[in-house]
Design a protein around this motif. Structure first.
Motif, PDB file in Angstrom:
ATOM      1  N   UNK A   1     -81.360   8.985 -13.437  1.00  0.00           N
ATOM      2  CA  UNK A   1     -80.061   8.361 -12.614  1.00  0.00           C
ATOM      3  C   UNK A   1     -80.362   7.117 -11.746  1.00  0.00           C
ATOM      4  N   UNK A   2     -80.578   6.568 -13.019  1.00  0.00           N
ATOM      5  CA  UNK A   2     -80.542   5.038 -12.391  1.00  0.00           C
ATOM      6  C   UNK A   2     -79.752   4.356 -12.092  1.00  0.00           C
ATOM      7  N   UNK A   3     -78.249   5.077 -11.232  1.00  0.00           N
ATOM      8  CA  UNK A   3     -78.087   4.693  -9.841  1.00  0.00           C
ATOM      9  C   UNK A   3     -79.878   4.849  -8.000  1.00  0.00           C
ATOM     10  N   UNK A   4     -80.205   5.740  -8.351  1.00  0.00           N
ATOM     11  CA  UNK A   4     -81.158   6.000  -7.842  1.00  0.00           C
ATOM     12  C   UNK A   4     -82.573   5.188  -7.653  1.00  0.00           C
ATOM     13  N   UNK A   5     -82.506   4.132  -9.045  1.00  0.00           N
ATOM     14  CA  UNK A   5     -83.389   3.077  -8.856  1.00  0.00           C
ATOM     15  C   UNK A   5     -82.758   1.490  -8.792  1.00  0.00           C
ATOM     16  N   UNK A   6     -81.785   1.507  -8.404  1.00  0.00           N
ATOM     17  CA  UNK A   6     -80.741   0.065  -8.677  1.00  0.00           C
ATOM     18  C   UNK A   6     -81.442  -1.035  -7.870  1.00  0.00           C
ATOM     19  N   UNK A   7     -82.180  -0.953  -6.933  1.00  0.00           N
ATOM     20  CA  UNK A   7     -82.606  -1.660  -6.274  1.00  0.00           C
ATOM     21  C   UNK A   7     -84.239  -1.929  -7.048  1.00  0.00           C
ATOM     22  N   UNK A   8     -84.880  -1.698  -7.585  1.00  0.00           N
ATOM     23  CA  UNK A   8     -86.009  -1.608  -8.347  1.00  0.00           C
ATOM     24  C   UNK A   8     -85.880  -2.166  -9.622  1.00  0.00           C
ATOM     25  N   UNK A   9     -84.685  -1.684 -10.320  1.00  0.00           N
ATOM     26  CA  UNK A   9     -84.403  -1.696 -11.002  1.00  0.00           C
ATOM     27  C   UNK A   9     -83.488  -3.736 -11.156  1.00  0.00           C
TER      28      UNK A   9
END
Ligand code: EPU
Length: 418
Positions: free
Chosen positions: A255-263
């Motif tokens: 779920x890309x939203x869960x790693x927004x800060x990382x991405x």
């Protein structure tokens, strides 16, 4: 003694599928004890932490059927008894059993939990929660006894948004009288996963995923089915692998939203990245830019991705700064990474500067904790020559089939048993 051996420098191409989240699964499994019926949990990752929890379930009298990634837990005959130290010391999450047993039986004795040695990791906020609910808490040496004739809802203000304390209070307050409100709750996706599971069993929890969570007590919880969310930290780890050595490496089932800060940090570095609805495609990119990273609770940059992203910072053109605000001792990977060629300046025990770009060279190194181990695997994949990693039990605690997943996309990596 198990070791991971990597012949570095191979290009990673193909698809890696992300497994269920360790930090959700290790809370959902103990939460199952709150049900007086049968619960089914799918997408359970095949990692050694899950095996350790399964041993505790069985010890407490639960009937467990575990086939593939599906676990069925029948807690109807569970009793509250003291979990032996060698079982509870294996992992941090063992204290979720303390809360589930307190919630169901109002009486529990447990050793303090184990877990990776990355800081002091006290449990004062959890104990404060128990006391607020009316329980009597006694600490003698390394054991805690918690008893209550009944648990009664109250307002609980956490000193910091602790993931563990938020989940522990959810587990202990579901079966209670009145309304419990957790203020300054942690907002991690794993907490939403646990709250949804409990609500499916009949709990009344509102606000999970925000900083104010309200639990209206119920009399009992029943049967249900749930699924573990994708592991955002495993996803981030493989995305770093792609940024170091990938040729359109696809990491999917996340779920890309869960790693927004990382991405967004990878984006700031200039890493070639395509973000889809449930996948990321990532390639090694020349001349990536240095960045500053400060770890924070969700939705900030996850501390669990701090060590895995470090090898990538080593390849940036210039100086990156890392600030670890959650744990006071989460740079044990650095001396090992230096053996592989990293150039790191220590400013304080919380702040380091990473000078890049460097080229990693293979070395004999040792994993000091789970994410430190992931960091060394990533550096080993990028390195010239052979890397041998000791203490890999840490890595196997949290990464399902890491050898197979990386081999399938072209890495030369093996697990050997000396
Ligand atoms: N803290 C206290 N008192 C408490 C609870 C926490 O002082 O009562 C402090 C801790 O010492 C730490 C900070 O608050 O400095 C955050 O701790 P938190 O309770 O949020 O962490 P946790 O529940 O012990 C979980 C994950 C960790 C992850 C953190 C933060 C599990 C089993 N563990 O730990 O995962 O780093 O949240 O996101 O869910 C990992 O997977 O490698 C890992 C260490």
């Amino acid at each position: 003694m198990k070791q991971i051996v990597i012949d570095g420098g191979k290009t990673l191409k193909g698809t890696i599928k992300v497994s269920g989240a360790k930090n959700s699964a290790v809370a959902l499994i103990p939460a199952a004890l709150l049900s007086s019926g049968i619960v089914k949990i799918d997408n359970i990752p095949d990692i050694s932490d899950v095996k350790a929890l399964e041993d505790i379930l069985t010890f407490l009298g639960a009937k467990v059927k575990h086939e593939g990634n599906l676990m069925e837990i029948d807690s109807s005959n569970v009793v509250s008894k003291e979990i032996p130290r060698e079982l509870s010391n294996k992992l941090r999450a063992s204290y979720y059993f303390m809360s589930a047993l307190l919630g169901r039986f109002k009486d529990v004795t447990m050793y303090f939990p184990g877990g990776c040695s990355i800081g002091a990791r006290p449990i004062d906020q959890t104990l404060k929660g128990y006391r607020a609910l009316g329980a009597n808490v006694t600490e003698v040496e390394d054991k805690v006894t918690v008893k209550a004739s009944k648990l009664k809802g109250d307002d609980i203000y956490l000193d910091m948004p602790s993931v563990g304390a938020t989940i522990n209070i959810l587990l202990s307050a579901c079966i209670s009288e009145g309304v419990t409100v957790i203020h300054n709750a942690a907002k991690e996706p794993e907490i939403v996963n646990v709250a949804t599971f409990l609500n499916n069993m009949g709990a009344k929890i509102k606000g999970a995923g925000t900083s104010v969570v309200t639990i209206t007590g119920v009399d009992k919880l029943g049967s249900c089915f749930t699924e573990v969310i994708p592991d955002r930290i495993e996803a981030g780890t493989y995305i770093v692998a792609g940024a170091l050595c990938g040729d359109k490496l696809r990491v999917e089932n996340l779920i890309p939203k869960h790693i927004d800060a990382f991405l967004s940090k990878l984006d700031e570095m200039g890493v070639e990245l395509e973000v889809g609805t449930d996948y990321v495609v990532v390639s090694k990119t020349p001349c990536i830019k240095p960045v500053n990273i400060k770890t924070l609770g969700y939705p900030g940059f996850a501390t669990d991705l701090q060590q895995p992203i470090t090898p990538l910072l080593c390849t940036c053109e210039g100086v990156s700064k890392l600030e670890e605000t959650i744990y006071e001792n989460r740079y044990k990977n650095i001396p090992e990474l230096e053996k592989m060629g990293a150039s790191v300046e220590t400013i304080t025990n919380r702040i380091i500067k990473i000078h890049g770009p460097i080229e990693f060279k293979g070395a004999n190194v040792s994993a000091t904790d789970l994410r430190a181990g992931a960091c060394l695997v990533l550096a080993g994949l990028a390195a010239k020559g052979k890397t041998t990693i000791d203490n890999v039990e840490y890595i196997l605690r949290g990464y399902e089939n890491i050898i197979g997943k990386l081999t399938d996309v072209g890495a030369s990596i093996s697990l050997i048993d000396n």
